[in-house]
Scaffold this active site. Structure first.
Site, PDB file in Angstrom:
ATOM      1  CE1 TYR A 146      -3.593  -2.619   0.362  1.00 22.45           C
ATOM      2  CE2 TYR A 146      -4.466  -0.478   1.271  1.00 22.45           C
ATOM      3  CZ  TYR A 146      -4.906  -1.847   0.670  1.00 22.45           C
ATOM      4  OH  TYR A 146      -6.050  -2.435   0.586  1.00 22.45           O
ATOM      5  CE  LYS A 197       1.154 -17.132  -2.755  1.00 20.98           C
ATOM      6  NZ  LYS A 197       0.750 -18.381  -3.088  1.00 20.98           N
ATOM      7  CG  ASP A 229      -2.509 -19.775  -1.840  1.00 25.05           C
ATOM      8  OD1 ASP A 229      -1.749 -19.936  -0.863  1.00 25.05           O
ATOM      9  OD2 ASP A 229      -2.077 -20.642  -3.000  1.00 25.05           O
ATOM     10  CG  ASP A 253      -8.050  -4.509   1.030  1.00 21.62           C
ATOM     11  OD1 ASP A 253      -9.024  -4.001   1.996  1.00 21.62           O
ATOM     12  OD2 ASP A 253      -8.089  -4.860   0.000  1.00 21.62           O
ATOM     13  CG  ASP A 257     -13.759  -6.875   1.688  1.00 23.05           C
ATOM     14  OD1 ASP A 257     -13.758  -6.318   2.620  1.00 23.05           O
ATOM     15  OD2 ASP A 257     -14.085  -6.578   0.518  1.00 23.05           O
TER      16      ASP A 257
HETATM   17  C1  IPM Z   1     -10.431  -1.354   3.521  1.00 19.94           C
HETATM   18  C2  IPM Z   1     -10.813  -0.512   2.261  1.00 19.94           C
HETATM   19  C3  IPM Z   1      -9.816   0.336   1.945  1.00 19.94           C
HETATM   20  C4  IPM Z   1      -8.559  -0.365   1.981  1.00 19.94           C
HETATM   21  C5  IPM Z   1      -9.833   1.272   0.874  1.00 19.94           C
HETATM   22  C6  IPM Z   1     -10.997   2.324   0.807  1.00 19.94           C
HETATM   23  C7  IPM Z   1      -8.618   2.052   0.764  1.00 19.94           C
HETATM   24  O1  IPM Z   1     -10.710  -1.444   1.442  1.00 19.94           O
HETATM   25  O2  IPM Z   1     -10.331  -0.489   4.661  1.00 19.94           O
HETATM   26  O3  IPM Z   1     -10.617  -2.667   3.719  1.00 19.94           O
HETATM   27  O4  IPM Z   1      -8.030  -0.975   0.839  1.00 19.94           O
HETATM   28  O5  IPM Z   1      -7.757  -0.373   2.921  1.00 19.94           O
HETATM   29 MG    MG Z   2     -10.878  -3.654   2.253  1.00 21.79          MG
END
Ligand code: IPM
Ligand code: MG
Length: 371
Positions: A146, A197, A229, A253, A257
């Site tokens: 990042y 990884k 993975d 990240d 999710d």
């Molecule tokens: C998160 C989001 C952010 C990230 C974006 C909005 C920059 O996806 O907080 O998970 O990638 O960190």
């Molecule tokens: Mg995210």
């Protein structure tokens, strides 16, 4: 130790999209706490993301950043939306959030994935795979690909372009986030999985080396390793095998999710982003729902406010040592779900869909019952 409101400076940044709507419901909880003298906060509001760009041409002004730095905690909604998608990269709403994380040095991002009993059927997975799930992803938040250099898009001599981002981690960066993970594991089931990884990336080998070294200080915590993975696969195959997962910025990240969806909806997940503790034990902190600004439903008053309300509960717990008060909020959320109140994101086909405000009403009612 109990603090007065003046010691609880909170900067509230609702942001864009559904951010202001869901934050409105959090503010009702804050008012309730204040009115009932449960806890008081010194609240300031500010702009971030697209709304900050509209007002002042930047997704985060220096003044707002300074305010965040001098606050005890920041409560963040969400940023982004189609309106700002064509802006230059450096002016995009997300840059406001990334700058806050970086400048505040919030390296440890705690993303718990907890399945509320009433929602076990809302998960995309079978009930028995997720019922009772309680895992914690600790995502490194201020390093890795990042923020790594070199980065950018360059034009090669032949006129074609090349895009570059770099995964880069120092031992110190790896160590501090791992320690945050080990400390958490100690308060939970004493198991930590380091995810990387290392079969492909040298930086992953370094993560493993540091993890083995740090683990010596935590003999009561069982350390294991997993490739990212495989971890994605295991999260949807048998998520209850995990207690604490510690991983890099990008893998965290993606995996968070995935973990979020196990709980039924991205609209349920809170997060805490923490910096290092200073000599007095105070640490910079930002709390935000894991979900984004959901432009498709923004302004309609139908977004799920629970992730943001649960983020406030995390603030009570981690920034202000108000564990009982955090329990109060979390229980009110649990009762609201048990009462069958469902916003669209967690509604089954036969459920009546509650609005943001209606869900907030029930949370408040449950708080009143319990307080
Ligand atoms: C998160 C989001 C952010 C990230 C974006 C909005 C920059 O996806 O907080 O998970 O990638 O960190
Ligand atoms: Mg995210």
């Amino acid at each position: 130790m109990a603090q007065s409101a003046s010691n609880r400076k909170v900067l509230v940044l609702p942001g864009d999209g559904i951010g202001p709507e869901i934050m409105g419901e959090v503010m009702r909880v804050v008012e309730f706490f204040d009115k009932r003298r449960i806890a008081s906060f010194d609240i300031k509001q500010g702009l971030v993301g697209g709304s900050a760009y509209d007002a002042s041409g930047t997704p985060l002004t220096d003044a707002t950043l300074a305010e965040a730095m001098s606050s005890d905690a920041v409560l963040f909604g969400s940023v982004g939306g189609p309106k700002w998608e064509t802006l230059p990269f450096e002016l995009q709403p997300e840059r406001g959030l990334l700058r806050l994380r970086k400048e505040m040095d919030l390296f440890a991002n705690l993303r718990p994935a907890v399945v509320f009993e009433a929602l076990a059927d809302a998960s995309a997975l079978k009930r028995d795979l997720v019922a009772g799930l309680d895992l914690m992803i600790v995502r490194e938040l201020t390093g890795g690909i990042y923020f790594g250099d070199p980065r950018g898009v360059e034009t090669l001599p032949d006129g074609t372009k090349r895009g570059i981002n770099t995964e880069v981690y120092t031992e110190a960066e790896i160590e501090r986030v791992l320690r945050a993970g080990f400390e958490l594991a100690r308060k939970r089931q004493h198991r930590l999985t380091e995810v990387d990884k290392a079969n492909v990336m040298e930086s992953g080998l370094l993560w493993r080396e540091v993890a083995r070294r740090v683990a010596a200080d935590y003999p009561d915590v069982e350390l294991s390793f997993m490739y990212a993975d495989n971890c994605a696969m295991q999260l949807v195959r048998a998520p209850k095998q995990f207690d604490v997962i510690v991983t890099s910025n990008l893998f965290g990240d993606i995996l968070s999710d995935c973990a979020a969806m196990l709980t039924g909806s991205l609209g349920m997940l809170p997060s805490a982003s923490l910096g290092a503790a200073d000599a007095s034990g105070r640490r910079r902190a930002l709390y935000e729902p894991v979900h984004g600004s959901a432009p498709d439903i923004a302004g309609k008053g139908v977004a799920n406010p629970l992730a943001c309300i649960l983020s406030f509960a995390m603030m009570l717990r981690y920034s202000f040592d108000l564990a009982e008060e955090a329990d109060l909020v979390e229980n009110a959320v649990r009762q609201t779900l048990a009462a069958g109140i469902r916003t669209g994101d967690i509604a089954g086909t036969s459920d009546t869909r509650a609005t943001t405000k209606q869900m907030g009403d029930v949370v408040l009612k449950e708080l009143e019952k319990a307080a």
